[in-house]
Design a protein around this motif. Structure first.
Motif, PDB file in Angstrom:
ATOM      1  N   SER A   1       0.848  -1.188   0.000  1.00  0.00           N
ATOM      2  CA  SER A   1       0.000   0.000   0.000  1.00  0.00           C
ATOM      3  C   SER A   1       0.883   1.238   0.000  1.00  0.00           C
ATOM      4  O   SER A   1       2.041   1.198   0.429  1.00  0.00           O
ATOM      5  CB  SER A   1      -0.906   0.027   1.232  1.00  0.00           C
ATOM      6  OG  SER A   1      -0.144   0.224   2.416  1.00  0.00           O
ATOM      7  N   SER A   2       0.331   2.334  -0.485  1.00  0.00           N
ATOM      8  CA  SER A   2       1.068   3.593  -0.494  1.00  0.00           C
ATOM      9  C   SER A   2       1.460   3.998   0.922  1.00  0.00           C
ATOM     10  O   SER A   2       2.576   4.459   1.166  1.00  0.00           O
ATOM     11  CB  SER A   2       0.207   4.685  -1.148  1.00  0.00           C
ATOM     12  OG  SER A   2       0.859   5.930  -1.132  1.00  0.00           O
ATOM     13  N   HIS A   3       0.536   3.818   1.852  1.00  0.00           N
ATOM     14  CA  HIS A   3       0.809   4.170   3.243  1.00  0.00           C
ATOM     15  C   HIS A   3       1.971   3.356   3.798  1.00  0.00           C
ATOM     16  O   HIS A   3       2.852   3.904   4.487  1.00  0.00           O
ATOM     17  CB  HIS A   3      -0.432   3.945   4.093  1.00  0.00           C
ATOM     18  CG  HIS A   3      -0.198   4.130   5.565  1.00  0.00           C
ATOM     19  ND1 HIS A   3      -0.050   5.380   6.147  1.00  0.00           N
ATOM     20  CD2 HIS A   3      -0.047   3.218   6.576  1.00  0.00           C
ATOM     21  CE1 HIS A   3       0.163   5.228   7.448  1.00  0.00           C
ATOM     22  NE2 HIS A   3       0.166   3.935   7.732  1.00  0.00           N
TER      23      HIS A   3
ATOM     24  N   LEU B   1       3.760  -1.127  -6.040  1.00  0.00           N
ATOM     25  CA  LEU B   1       3.907   0.262  -5.602  1.00  0.00           C
ATOM     26  C   LEU B   1       5.383   0.532  -5.376  1.00  0.00           C
ATOM     27  O   LEU B   1       6.148  -0.379  -5.068  1.00  0.00           O
ATOM     28  CB  LEU B   1       3.154   0.506  -4.296  1.00  0.00           C
ATOM     29  CG  LEU B   1       1.647   0.640  -4.374  1.00  0.00           C
ATOM     30  CD1 LEU B   1       0.999  -0.108  -3.233  1.00  0.00           C
ATOM     31  CD2 LEU B   1       1.251   2.110  -4.319  1.00  0.00           C
TER      32      LEU B   1
ATOM     33  N   GLY C   1       8.398   3.837  -4.050  1.00  0.00           N
ATOM     34  CA  GLY C   1       8.689   5.162  -3.527  1.00  0.00           C
ATOM     35  C   GLY C   1      10.184   5.356  -3.492  1.00  0.00           C
ATOM     36  O   GLY C   1      10.958   4.383  -3.519  1.00  0.00           O
TER      37      GLY C   1
ATOM     38  N   VAL D   1       6.169   8.907  -3.285  1.00  0.00           N
ATOM     39  CA  VAL D   1       5.569   7.576  -3.217  1.00  0.00           C
ATOM     40  C   VAL D   1       4.391   7.532  -4.173  1.00  0.00           C
ATOM     41  O   VAL D   1       3.580   8.476  -4.217  1.00  0.00           O
ATOM     42  CB  VAL D   1       5.100   7.233  -1.786  1.00  0.00           C
ATOM     43  CG1 VAL D   1       4.428   5.857  -1.751  1.00  0.00           C
ATOM     44  CG2 VAL D   1       6.269   7.276  -0.807  1.00  0.00           C
ATOM     45  N   LEU D   2       4.292   6.471  -4.943  1.00  0.00           N
ATOM     46  CA  LEU D   2       3.191   6.304  -5.876  1.00  0.00           C
ATOM     47  C   LEU D   2       1.863   6.320  -5.113  1.00  0.00           C
ATOM     48  O   LEU D   2       1.705   5.627  -4.107  1.00  0.00           O
ATOM     49  CB  LEU D   2       3.358   4.966  -6.607  1.00  0.00           C
ATOM     50  CG  LEU D   2       2.709   4.805  -7.977  1.00  0.00           C
ATOM     51  CD1 LEU D   2       3.328   5.779  -8.974  1.00  0.00           C
ATOM     52  CD2 LEU D   2       2.875   3.364  -8.461  1.00  0.00           C
ATOM     53  N   ASP D   3       0.906   7.116  -5.584  1.00  0.00           N
ATOM     54  CA  ASP D   3      -0.371   7.242  -4.881  1.00  0.00           C
ATOM     55  C   ASP D   3      -1.217   5.973  -4.972  1.00  0.00           C
ATOM     56  O   ASP D   3      -1.808   5.528  -3.982  1.00  0.00           O
ATOM     57  CB  ASP D   3      -1.180   8.414  -5.450  1.00  0.00           C
ATOM     58  CG  ASP D   3      -0.577   9.759  -5.091  1.00  0.00           C
ATOM     59  OD1 ASP D   3       0.057   9.857  -4.023  1.00  0.00           O
ATOM     60  OD2 ASP D   3      -0.724  10.708  -5.882  1.00  0.00           O
ATOM     61  N   ASP D   4      -1.283   5.404  -6.150  1.00  0.00           N
ATOM     62  CA  ASP D   4      -2.134   4.232  -6.384  1.00  0.00           C
ATOM     63  C   ASP D   4      -1.302   3.096  -6.960  1.00  0.00           C
ATOM     64  O   ASP D   4      -0.365   3.328  -7.737  1.00  0.00           O
ATOM     65  CB  ASP D   4      -3.267   4.575  -7.352  1.00  0.00           C
ATOM     66  CG  ASP D   4      -4.171   5.666  -6.813  1.00  0.00           C
ATOM     67  OD1 ASP D   4      -4.663   5.511  -5.677  1.00  0.00           O
ATOM     68  OD2 ASP D   4      -4.360   6.679  -7.518  1.00  0.00           O
ATOM     69  N   PRO D   5      -1.644   1.865  -6.625  1.00  0.00           N
ATOM     70  CA  PRO D   5      -0.870   0.730  -7.128  1.00  0.00           C
ATOM     71  C   PRO D   5      -1.033   0.557  -8.635  1.00  0.00           C
ATOM     72  O   PRO D   5      -2.053   0.924  -9.222  1.00  0.00           O
ATOM     73  CB  PRO D   5      -1.456  -0.469  -6.370  1.00  0.00           C
ATOM     74  CG  PRO D   5      -2.827  -0.036  -5.972  1.00  0.00           C
ATOM     75  CD  PRO D   5      -2.736   1.443  -5.731  1.00  0.00           C
TER      76      PRO D   5
END
Length: 259
Positions: A66-68, A111, A113, A175-179
């Motif tokens: 996940s992005s988080h 994902l 970052g 970091v990429l927002d969406d996968p």
């Protein structure tokens, strides 16, 4: 989805290798990470090692794509580098780049970052589809229109980072927002500046299309780096990732560049 991973890391002409890289996999989500250290008194190799160990250790405890989570992995790595700075005055100036790829072969999601100028390339249908943007003085000058991206560049401008691990002020990761949805045949390349400065998108694509495995892909690209043969050749490191079965790799699908 089958996943094949290959890793190379060389000292070059330097006294020590300040790059660090590795990956974690346990039958589910996978994490690949690469870091290029900088700093006096041997601090670069310490910073990169801490960063890689932090990311892989944290991901093993919480293997979520996940992005988080990717943002948290990078933030924790920065925190641990700064903690070591505070414990050892000799290492107070150490810094490091970081690029992280997290992907789920079963869910077919990826994902990534990064912070600094270590790069990630994503290749699809044999061609570079996405690449991280360097956090460097040179890239800032290119973005502002002061420098031609295709022109000659001073080493000093290229080497100065505007964001890295090792400080709060200069810590600004992307970091990429969406996968991204993975397709069979997708490939990834994570690499330090000592690796990518001697190659190009076209060379990365051509080597992939001639390769029979990720090991072969890295060997072809490493020969380009070695052929540069600079007297002060930097450390260079790379991780290659192939997604899908060996008989359905990106190289077999590269009949025509998209767009």
């Amino acid at each position: 989805m089958d996943v094949l991973i290959s890793v190379v890391s060389r000292v070059g002409a330097r006294e020590r290798n300040e790059d660090a890289c590795g990956y974690w996999r346990d039958g589910g989500p996978v994490c690949c990470v690469l870091s290029d250290g900088a700093g006096g008194h041997g601090g670069g190799d310490v910073a990169s090692r801490i960063a890689v160990e932090s990311v892989l250790g944290s991901f093993a405890k919480h293997p979520e794509c996940s992005s988080h989570n990717v943002a948290s992995l990078i933030a924790r790595a920065n925190h641990e580098v700064m903690q070591e700075q505070s414990r050892n005055d000799r290492l107070s100036d150490m810094r490091a780049t970081l690029v992280v790829l997290a992907f789920d072969p079963r869910g077919r999601l990826a994902l990534w970052g990064h912070v600094g100028d270590s790069r990630l390339y994503m290749l699809r249908n044999g061609y570079v589809e996405a690449r991280t943007k360097d956090h460097s003085l040179l890239q800032s000058m290119i973005d502002a229109g002061f420098v031609d991206p295709a022109g000659p560049h001073r080493q000093r401008d290229r080497s100065v980072l505007v964001a890295s691990l090792g400080s709060d002020d200069g810590f600004d990761p992307d970091v990429l927002d969406d996968p991204v949805t993975l397709n069979a045949g997708d490939a990834f390349l994570l690499c330090s500046d000592g690796f990518w400065e001697h190659t190009s998108d076209a060379a990365i694509e051509a080597a992939l299309q001639r390769s029979a495995s990720p090991d072969d892909w890295l060997e072809q690209l490493e020969r380009r780096v070695a052929d540069a043969n600079k007297p002060a050749q930097d450390n260079y490191s790379a991780i290659a990732v192939w997604c899908g079965p060996m008989d359905f790799t990106t190289r077999t699908m590269a009949a025509q560049r998209p767009g």
